[in-house]
Design a protein around this motif. Sequence first.
Motif, short mmCIF file in Angstrom:
data_model
loop_
_atom_site.label_atom_id
_atom_site.label_comp_id
_atom_site.label_asym_id
_atom_site.label_seq_id
_atom_site.Cartn_x
_atom_site.Cartn_y
_atom_site.Cartn_z
N PHE A 1 0.83 -1.21 0.00
CA PHE A 1 0.00 0.00 0.00
C PHE A 1 0.86 1.25 0.00
O PHE A 1 1.83 1.34 0.73
N GLU A 2 0.45 2.21 -0.79
CA GLU A 2 1.16 3.47 -0.90
C GLU A 2 1.03 4.31 0.37
O GLU A 2 1.95 5.02 0.76
N SER A 3 -0.16 4.23 0.99
CA SER A 3 -0.44 5.08 2.15
C SER A 3 -1.64 4.52 2.92
O SER A 3 -2.29 3.56 2.47
N LYS A 4 -1.93 5.15 4.04
CA LYS A 4 -3.11 4.78 4.81
C LYS A 4 -4.37 5.05 3.97
O LYS A 4 -5.33 4.27 4.02
N LYS A 5 -4.34 6.10 3.18
CA LYS A 5 -5.47 6.42 2.30
C LYS A 5 -5.70 5.29 1.29
O LYS A 5 -6.84 4.91 1.03
N SER A 6 -4.63 4.73 0.74
CA SER A 6 -4.81 3.64 -0.23
C SER A 6 -5.38 2.40 0.44
O SER A 6 -6.13 1.64 -0.20
N ILE A 7 -5.06 2.18 1.71
CA ILE A 7 -5.66 1.07 2.46
C ILE A 7 -7.16 1.32 2.59
O ILE A 7 -7.98 0.44 2.34
N LEU A 8 -7.51 2.54 2.97
CA LEU A 8 -8.92 2.92 3.12
C LEU A 8 -9.69 2.72 1.82
O LEU A 8 -10.77 2.13 1.82
N ILE A 9 -9.12 3.17 0.72
CA ILE A 9 -9.79 3.04 -0.57
C ILE A 9 -9.97 1.57 -0.94
O ILE A 9 -11.04 1.17 -1.41
N GLU A 10 -8.96 0.75 -0.69
CA GLU A 10 -9.08 -0.67 -1.01
C GLU A 10 -10.15 -1.34 -0.15
O GLU A 10 -10.94 -2.16 -0.64
N ILE A 11 -10.20 -1.00 1.13
CA ILE A 11 -11.22 -1.57 2.01
C ILE A 11 -12.61 -1.14 1.54
O ILE A 11 -13.53 -1.96 1.46
N PHE A 12 -12.77 0.15 1.22
CA PHE A 12 -14.07 0.65 0.79
C PHE A 12 -14.50 0.00 -0.53
O PHE A 12 -15.64 -0.42 -0.69
N THR A 13 -13.57 -0.11 -1.45
CA THR A 13 -13.87 -0.73 -2.74
C THR A 13 -14.25 -2.19 -2.55
O THR A 13 -15.23 -2.67 -3.14
N SER A 14 -13.52 -2.89 -1.71
CA SER A 14 -13.82 -4.29 -1.43
C SER A 14 -15.18 -4.42 -0.75
O SER A 14 -15.96 -5.32 -1.09
N SER A 15 -15.47 -3.54 0.19
CA SER A 15 -16.77 -3.61 0.88
C SER A 15 -17.90 -3.28 -0.08
O SER A 15 -19.00 -3.82 0.03
N THR A 16 -17.64 -2.42 -1.05
CA THR A 16 -18.66 -2.11 -2.06
C THR A 16 -18.95 -3.35 -2.90
O THR A 16 -20.11 -3.69 -3.14
N HIS A 17 -17.90 -4.05 -3.32
CA HIS A 17 -18.09 -5.28 -4.10
C HIS A 17 -18.87 -6.32 -3.29
O HIS A 17 -19.75 -6.99 -3.81
N LYS A 18 -18.53 -6.42 -2.01
CA LYS A 18 -19.21 -7.37 -1.13
C LYS A 18 -20.70 -7.01 -1.02
O LYS A 18 -21.57 -7.88 -1.10
N MET A 19 -20.98 -5.73 -0.85
CA MET A 19 -22.35 -5.26 -0.74
C MET A 19 -23.12 -5.54 -2.03
O MET A 19 -24.26 -5.99 -2.01
N ILE A 20 -22.48 -5.27 -3.14
CA ILE A 20 -23.12 -5.47 -4.44
C ILE A 20 -23.41 -6.95 -4.66
O ILE A 20 -24.52 -7.33 -5.06
N GLU A 21 -22.44 -7.81 -4.36
CA GLU A 21 -22.64 -9.24 -4.53
C GLU A 21 -23.81 -9.76 -3.71
O GLU A 21 -24.58 -10.59 -4.16
N SER A 22 -23.96 -9.26 -2.47
CA SER A 22 -25.04 -9.77 -1.63
C SER A 22 -26.38 -9.14 -1.90
O SER A 22 -27.38 -9.78 -1.65
N ASN A 23 -26.40 -7.90 -2.35
CA ASN A 23 -27.68 -7.20 -2.43
C ASN A 23 -28.12 -6.80 -3.83
O ASN A 23 -29.30 -6.56 -4.05
#
Length: 183
Positions: free
Chosen positions: A44-66
Amino acid sequence: MSDNKEKVLETATKLFAELGFEKTSMALICKEAKVSKGLVYHHFESKKSILIEIFTSSTHKMIESNVNINDTIEPKGELKQLINNVFYQLENDKLFFQFNLNIMFQPSTRSLLEAHIKERADILFKSVKRIFDKISLDRSEILTYTLLAEIDGIALNYLSVFDDYPLQMIKAELLNKYNKIKK
């Protein structure tokens, strides 16, 4: 994804949910994940890039389930499935919802993720509206806004306000309410 990278993401998600983004340092993420700073910066480039990856991953998870609701069933069945999925997630993945609530209420993270938040909201709105279009086309937009607001309020109250929240009773009430919608 490597085990170490996954460990960093899981640890950061937990810390961001519990402490918030601003109060979580890279050093704390490394300490809690039991990995070196070099390893974290390798992935990860920064703490921000960790945040973006987590948010993007959680979005995919949300989309897959709902979003991928079985659209071969009648529309009220789709809506029932959507509501059941949301309540299942609420009960079984509190950290996911806590993370998302914290992100939405922190101005710094909200501004960092503004485009991602809008994209997620648009995807969720369209998927719910698609169901309501089949049930009541002339009221589908307001019904979509209403259901999404109810879910947000329920999640907020369940996760941060009430200790003994009657989640199953509320789910039953919501299912009953939306089952009564007429064209």
